[in-house]
Design an enzyme around this catalytic site. Structure first.
Site, PDB file in Angstrom:
ATOM      1  N   HIS A   1      -3.004   6.343   3.676  1.00  0.00           N
ATOM      2  CA  HIS A   1      -1.703   5.741   4.563  1.00  0.00           C
ATOM      3  C   HIS A   1      -1.922   4.814   5.536  1.00  0.00           C
ATOM      4  O   HIS A   1      -2.853   4.835   6.068  1.00  0.00           O
ATOM      5  CB  HIS A   1      -0.825   7.055   5.263  1.00  0.00           C
ATOM      6  CG  HIS A   1       0.396   6.783   5.626  1.00  0.00           C
ATOM      7  ND1 HIS A   1       0.889   5.949   6.679  1.00  0.00           N
ATOM      8  CD2 HIS A   1       1.646   6.946   4.768  1.00  0.00           C
ATOM      9  CE1 HIS A   1       1.995   5.920   6.551  1.00  0.00           C
ATOM     10  NE2 HIS A   1       2.847   6.579   5.518  1.00  0.00           N
TER      11      HIS A   1
ATOM     12  N   ASP B   1       3.836  11.898  -0.857  1.00  0.00           N
ATOM     13  CA  ASP B   1       4.205  11.817  -2.019  1.00  0.00           C
ATOM     14  C   ASP B   1       3.048  12.737  -2.961  1.00  0.00           C
ATOM     15  O   ASP B   1       3.434  12.799  -3.973  1.00  0.00           O
ATOM     16  CB  ASP B   1       3.817  10.264  -2.620  1.00  0.00           C
ATOM     17  CG  ASP B   1       4.827   9.613  -2.014  1.00  0.00           C
ATOM     18  OD1 ASP B   1       4.503   8.311  -1.445  1.00  0.00           O
ATOM     19  OD2 ASP B   1       6.257   9.737  -2.216  1.00  0.00           O
TER      20      ASP B   1
HETATM   21  C1  SDX Z   1       4.604   5.747   1.185  1.00  0.00           C
HETATM   22  O1  SDX Z   1       4.181   2.901   5.211  1.00  0.00           O
HETATM   23  C2  SDX Z   1       5.063   4.116   5.269  1.00  0.00           C
HETATM   24  O2  SDX Z   1       5.404   4.921   5.940  1.00  0.00           O
HETATM   25  C3  SDX Z   1       5.025   4.817   3.760  1.00  0.00           C
HETATM   26  C4  SDX Z   1       5.711   6.060   3.513  1.00  0.00           C
HETATM   27  C5  SDX Z   1       7.155   6.181   4.089  1.00  0.00           C
HETATM   28  O3  SDX Z   1       7.568   7.276   4.262  1.00  0.00           O
HETATM   29  O4  SDX Z   1       7.691   5.082   4.047  1.00  0.00           O
HETATM   30  O5  SDX Z   1       5.014   6.781   3.948  1.00  0.00           O
HETATM   31  C6  SDX Z   1       5.715   6.334   2.027  1.00  0.00           C
HETATM   32  O6  SDX Z   1       4.526   4.848   0.636  1.00  0.00           O
HETATM   33  C7  SDX Z   1       3.247   6.777   1.404  1.00  0.00           C
HETATM   34  C8  SDX Z   1       2.083   5.816   0.643  1.00  0.00           C
HETATM   35  C9  SDX Z   1       2.170   6.320  -0.881  1.00  0.00           C
HETATM   36  N1  SDX Z   1       1.292   5.333  -1.738  1.00  0.00           N
HETATM   37  C10 SDX Z   1       0.179   6.096  -2.221  1.00  0.00           C
HETATM   38  O7  SDX Z   1       0.015   7.163  -2.121  1.00  0.00           O
HETATM   39  C11 SDX Z   1      -0.863   5.130  -2.937  1.00  0.00           C
HETATM   40  C12 SDX Z   1      -2.223   5.433  -2.855  1.00  0.00           C
HETATM   41  N2  SDX Z   1      -2.382   4.832  -1.457  1.00  0.00           N
HETATM   42  C13 SDX Z   1      -3.134   3.780  -1.234  1.00  0.00           C
HETATM   43  O8  SDX Z   1      -2.678   2.516  -2.187  1.00  0.00           O
HETATM   44  C14 SDX Z   1      -3.115   3.172   0.218  1.00  0.00           C
HETATM   45  O9  SDX Z   1      -3.698   4.240   0.828  1.00  0.00           O
HETATM   46  C15 SDX Z   1      -1.922   2.719   1.120  1.00  0.00           C
HETATM   47  C16 SDX Z   1      -1.220   1.559   0.109  1.00  0.00           C
HETATM   48  C17 SDX Z   1      -1.116   3.954   1.083  1.00  0.00           C
HETATM   49  C18 SDX Z   1      -2.236   2.152   2.511  1.00  0.00           C
HETATM   50  O10 SDX Z   1      -3.099   1.255   2.168  1.00  0.00           O
HETATM   51  P1  SDX Z   1      -3.944   0.291   3.262  1.00  0.00           P
HETATM   52  O11 SDX Z   1      -3.191   0.776   4.464  1.00  0.00           O
HETATM   53  O12 SDX Z   1      -3.627  -1.200   3.241  1.00  0.00           O
HETATM   54  O13 SDX Z   1      -5.367   0.779   3.185  1.00  0.00           O
HETATM   55  P2  SDX Z   1      -6.332  -0.248   2.409  1.00  0.00           P
HETATM   56  O14 SDX Z   1      -5.883  -0.432   0.965  1.00  0.00           O
HETATM   57  O15 SDX Z   1      -6.826  -1.213   3.225  1.00  0.00           O
HETATM   58  O16 SDX Z   1      -7.542   1.058   2.345  1.00  0.00           O
HETATM   59  C19 SDX Z   1      -8.574   0.989   3.253  1.00  0.00           C
HETATM   60  C20 SDX Z   1      -9.748   1.672   2.604  1.00  0.00           C
HETATM   61  C21 SDX Z   1      -9.973   0.762   1.079  1.00  0.00           C
HETATM   62  O17 SDX Z   1     -11.506   0.917   0.814  1.00  0.00           O
HETATM   63  P3  SDX Z   1     -12.621  -0.189   1.574  1.00  0.00           P
HETATM   64  O18 SDX Z   1     -12.120  -1.659   1.278  1.00  0.00           O
HETATM   65  O19 SDX Z   1     -12.540   0.103   3.001  1.00  0.00           O
HETATM   66  O20 SDX Z   1     -14.029   0.309   1.123  1.00  0.00           O
HETATM   67  O21 SDX Z   1      -9.419   2.870   1.883  1.00  0.00           O
HETATM   68  C22 SDX Z   1      -9.463   2.668   0.272  1.00  0.00           C
HETATM   69  C23 SDX Z   1      -9.460   1.347   0.014  1.00  0.00           C
HETATM   70  O22 SDX Z   1     -10.073   0.991  -1.183  1.00  0.00           O
HETATM   71  N3  SDX Z   1      -8.375   3.430   0.069  1.00  0.00           N
HETATM   72  C24 SDX Z   1      -8.414   4.452  -1.243  1.00  0.00           C
HETATM   73  C25 SDX Z   1      -6.977   4.961  -1.186  1.00  0.00           C
HETATM   74  N4  SDX Z   1      -6.310   4.446  -0.160  1.00  0.00           N
HETATM   75  C26 SDX Z   1      -7.051   3.527   0.669  1.00  0.00           C
HETATM   76  N5  SDX Z   1      -9.374   4.609  -2.133  1.00  0.00           N
HETATM   77  C27 SDX Z   1      -8.840   5.367  -3.385  1.00  0.00           C
HETATM   78  N6  SDX Z   1      -7.665   5.882  -3.270  1.00  0.00           N
HETATM   79  C28 SDX Z   1      -6.593   5.797  -2.248  1.00  0.00           C
HETATM   80  N7  SDX Z   1      -5.406   6.397  -2.603  1.00  0.00           N
END
Ligand code: SDX
Length: 442
Positions: A318, A376
């Site tokens: 998140h 989720d």
């Molecule tokens: C919702 O914003 C809100 O409030 C949203 C929400 C709401 O109520 O409105 O809470 C609802 O959208 C919840 C989130 C649902 N999405 C998912 O579950 C999809 C999977 N999650 C990711 O795509 C991700 O965690 C996000 C999109 C939720 C957040 O992404 P960020 O904050 O941009 O973080 P990032 O992509 O920069 O990740 C940081 C690191 C990265 O690795 P490095 O580059 O540091 O090596 O963490 C890794 C990412 O690759 N990472 C993950 C991961 N999420 C982040 N690696 C594997 N699996 C994951 N799910």
């Protein structure tokens, strides 16, 4: 429409000074502090004073507005709606009471609650001609595509609540949006399975009516299970609002141009659809089905950790929460109670999800990046147990989030400092050059 129920943000006597290391020129900007959470550096004069823009793709460190509606403490896993913690609202409130709280800023009195519930109930029907929109879609259209289209089309029917300068019309549009979403969603589901539309019943509460429009048929009485109805109402509470997430920011940006509320909510639905946002609940179920068995978990954890592999652990991570999403904990408890009520023991998907969560939370990749289950991760398992198809999961999220979108939209319209949202950029394209006629091009 909202009552100012909390202290306004105060301009502290603190400020920050930027120094340009090339020119030595300095510029000072005020720091403003809120009632909770990080303060902000007010940089509205930055370009005028320094000739620079800020650069923050994804708005990781950028506050887009001042708001009194919802506060998240991501490090400690805290979520407040008008100051009330989500755990207490989920335990003691109901969805329409949370709607009232988000819209008006205070919990309603008994009399206000009865009046508000009745006001919503009286707006649940759709203009009969709106049924024609559904018949233009293929039966296998994704329900979120139908939601985007039908909600946007509300602008074509409810002209008497599109003047955003009129507080009364804004309130009517707000009630209409909250009230009609379950009907629009229920009809999208019925259309996809070839069953007749079920009209809302004024005898039923919000969650009961929604279940009724999803699962009742004209052929026999539909018995509403009170435990299931309570679970649905709680799930709606958990999804109601969440600060300036992608879809809420979309609604605010669309609304900042003066677009009508129905068009703005339609834009919010489109943004919520993405798998990185509200579409994640559908993606979690698809992921769990793809993993299939606990024996495959380590292979998928490996894929999730591989930066060259686009696979991500859906329902994990998140932007704000760097601790457990408090909603995920409540969702997991609700999952157990729904499965118990339905007599579903040892649900393989729940077993798989819990094992996946356990392994991930012990893996340093997830621990180092503070990746925890979000709202989720468990919701899809409950929805599937309720007999709701995967393609409808994000629709349920949209039904709940509509109150958050409309409350934030109202707050934006009422904000005296509100302007049209128009970000700038760092341009790295071609510098000025003259046109070259095709005959003389190399
Ligand atoms: C919702 O914003 C809100 O409030 C949203 C929400 C709401 O109520 O409105 O809470 C609802 O959208 C919840 C989130 C649902 N999405 C998912 O579950 C999809 C999977 N999650 C990711 O795509 C991700 O965690 C996000 C999109 C939720 C957040 O992404 P960020 O904050 O941009 O973080 P990032 O992509 O920069 O990740 C940081 C690191 C990265 O690795 P490095 O580059 O540091 O090596 O963490 C890794 C990412 O690759 N990472 C993950 C991961 N999420 C982040 N690696 C594997 N699996 C994951 N799910």
């Amino acid at each position: 429409m909202s009552q100012d129920s909390s202290a306004a943000a105060t301009a502290s006597n603190n400020n920050v000074t930027l120094t340009d290391n090339v020119t030595g020129k300095q510029a000072t900007f005020p720091v403003r502090t809120g009632t909770q959470g990080p303060g902000v550096i007010d940089i509205r004069s930055l370009y005028a004073e320094t000739g620079y823009f800020t650069y923050d793709p994804g708005f990781i460190a950028t506050g887009s507005c001042e708001s009194k509606i919802t506060y998240i403490d991501g490090d400690n896993g805290i979520l407040l709606h008008r100051g009330y913690p989500i755990e207490q609202l989920a335990e003691n409130s109901d969805f329409l009471e949370v709607c009232y709280l988000l819209l008006y800023g205070e919990l309603p009195t008994g009399e206000q609650k009865v009046k508000f519930d009745r006001g919503i109930t009286l707006h649940t029907m759709l203009h009969e001609q709106m049924a024609n929109f559904y018949r233009g879609f293929r039966r296998d259209a994704h329900p979120m595509a139908i939601m985007c289209g039908v909600v946007g089309a509300l602008s074509a029917f409810y002209h008497d609540s599109t003047d955003i300068s009129d507080p009364h019309q804004r309130m009517v549009a707000s009630y209409r949006m909250i009230a009609k979403m379950p009907t629009i969603a229920g009809w999208a589901y019925k259309y996809s399975i070839g069953q007749p539309f079920i009209y809302p019943s004024n005898k039923l509460g919000f969650a009961e009516n929604f279940l009724h429009m999803l699962f009742a048929t004209p052929c026999e009485d539909y018995e509403i299970n009170p435990v299931i109805a309570k679970a649905m109402d709680r799930i709606l509470i958990l999804h109601a609002d969440h600060e300036q997430n992608a879809s809420t920011s979309t609604v605010r940006l669309a609304g900042s141009s003066g677009a009508n509320p129905f068009a703005c909510i339609s834009a919010g639905i489109a943004s919520l659809w993405g798998p990185a946002h509200g579409g994640a609940n559908e993606a979690v179920l698809n992921m769990l089905h793809e993993i299939g068995d606990k024996s495959n978990i380590n292979e998928y954890i490996k894929k999730a950790k591989d930066s060259d592999d686009p696979f991500r652990l859906m329902g994990f991570g998140h932007r704000v929460y760097k601790n457990f999403d408090p909603r995920a904990k409540i969702m997991r408890e609700t999952c157990h109670s729904v499965l118990n009520e339905l007599g579903i023991e040892n649900e393989p998907l729940l077993e798989l999800a819990m094992e996946l969560e356990k392994i991930a939370l012990e893996d340093e990749y997830f621990v180092d990046r503070k990746l925890y289950p979000n709202v989720d991760f468990y919701s899809g398992i409950i929805f599937q147990a309720l007999g709701i198809p995967t393609s409808m999961f994000t629709v349920l999220f949209a039904v709940a989030r509509t109150v958050g979108w409309i409350a934030q939209w109202n707050e934006m319209i009422e904000d005296p400092s509100q302007k049209i949202g128009r970000p700038r950029q760092l341009y790295t394209g071609q510098p000025y050059r003259d046109y070259v006629p095709i005959k003389t091009r190399p």
